[in-house]
Design a protein around this motif. Sequence first.
Motif, PDB file in Angstrom:
ATOM      1  N   THR A 247       0.817  -1.217   0.000  1.00 38.42           N
ATOM      2  CA  THR A 247       0.000   0.000   0.000  1.00 38.42           C
ATOM      3  C   THR A 247       0.852   1.270   0.000  1.00 38.42           C
ATOM      4  OG1 THR A 247      -0.277  -0.101   2.409  1.00 38.42           O
ATOM      5  CG2 THR A 247      -2.030  -1.087   1.041  1.00 38.42           C
ATOM      6  N   ASN A 248       2.007   1.233   0.627  1.00 35.98           N
ATOM      7  CA  ASN A 248       2.864   2.415   0.597  1.00 35.98           C
ATOM      8  C   ASN A 248       3.590   2.557  -0.729  1.00 35.98           C
ATOM      9  OD1 ASN A 248       2.824   3.980   3.252  1.00 35.98           O
ATOM     10  ND2 ASN A 248       2.781   1.845   3.860  1.00 35.98           N
TER      11      ASN A 248
ATOM     12  N   SER B  30       0.979   4.087  -2.848  1.00 36.41           N
ATOM     13  CA  SER B  30       0.842   5.499  -2.518  1.00 36.41           C
ATOM     14  C   SER B  30       1.951   6.306  -3.197  1.00 36.41           C
ATOM     15  CB  SER B  30       0.889   5.679  -1.002  1.00 36.41           C
ATOM     16  OG  SER B  30       0.803   7.035  -0.663  1.00 36.41           O
ATOM     17  N   TRP B  31       3.147   5.784  -3.170  1.00 40.32           N
ATOM     18  CA  TRP B  31       4.270   6.439  -3.831  1.00 40.32           C
ATOM     19  C   TRP B  31       3.998   6.593  -5.331  1.00 40.32           C
ATOM     20  CZ3 TRP B  31       8.018   3.199  -6.665  1.00 40.32           C
ATOM     21  CH2 TRP B  31       9.042   3.939  -7.254  1.00 40.32           C
TER      22      TRP B  31
ATOM     23  N   ALA C 286       7.613   7.882   0.993  1.00 42.89           N
ATOM     24  CA  ALA C 286       6.304   7.223   1.144  1.00 42.89           C
ATOM     25  C   ALA C 286       6.363   6.144   2.219  1.00 42.89           C
ATOM     26  CB  ALA C 286       5.858   6.623  -0.191  1.00 42.89           C
ATOM     27  N   ILE C 287       7.448   5.395   2.244  1.00 43.39           N
ATOM     28  CA  ILE C 287       7.610   4.349   3.258  1.00 43.39           C
ATOM     29  C   ILE C 287       7.701   4.980   4.649  1.00 43.39           C
ATOM     30  CG2 ILE C 287       9.152   2.534   4.121  1.00 43.39           C
ATOM     31  CD1 ILE C 287       7.526   1.697   1.639  1.00 43.39           C
TER      32      ILE C 287
ATOM     33  N   GLY D 270       4.465   6.172   6.053  1.00 40.01           N
ATOM     34  CA  GLY D 270       3.557   5.110   6.475  1.00 40.01           C
ATOM     35  C   GLY D 270       3.943   4.406   7.762  1.00 40.01           C
TER      36      GLY D 270
END
Length: 183
Positions: free
Chosen positions: A124-125, A128-129, A145-146, A149
């Motif tokens: 999911t991350n 998102s990225w 992004a990581i 999260g």
Amino acid sequence: MNNQPSKSLILATVLILFAVLSRIIPHYPNFTALGAVALFGASQLKDKWQALLVPIVALYLSDLFINNIVYADFYESFVWKISPFVYVAFAMILGIGWWLRDRVNTGNVITASLTASIVFFLLTNAASWQVSPLYTKDFTGFVAAIVAGIPFFWSTVAGDLFYCGVIFGAYAWFRQQYPALLA
């Protein structure tokens, strides 16, 4: 002919309701039963179609509620959309749950729960990225992004471990106390 619903179908229905409720009642972000229900359903429900449908139906019903009731002010009309990456992550968690079949013990449930949390977090991350304009589409953006999260990751881990303990533990207790009920 017996018109009574199977015990497995009743269990699947209870799990769906439990997972949906854990997601729609006020809760700490990502601290829900969905991951645990996916692991439990895949590892314990006899019919694979039920094991597949339980977490997907629970996720979709709770998405509909959240999008159209909780966040209704953000949309102009009824919202049917989903986040495909979340559903892919849950499909992968189902695979972890299928690995858990016939291997259920405390250590394996903890391992499966932690693995499910990591899979969900990374997928999911990474998504998102890729889709968010907040992140540059390079390694620096991926790391950002990581890192963004990480607070959600810890609550996902805590929720998955807690609810796996509750669900698998309650099921084991019921099987011991009432073996005929769950046979």
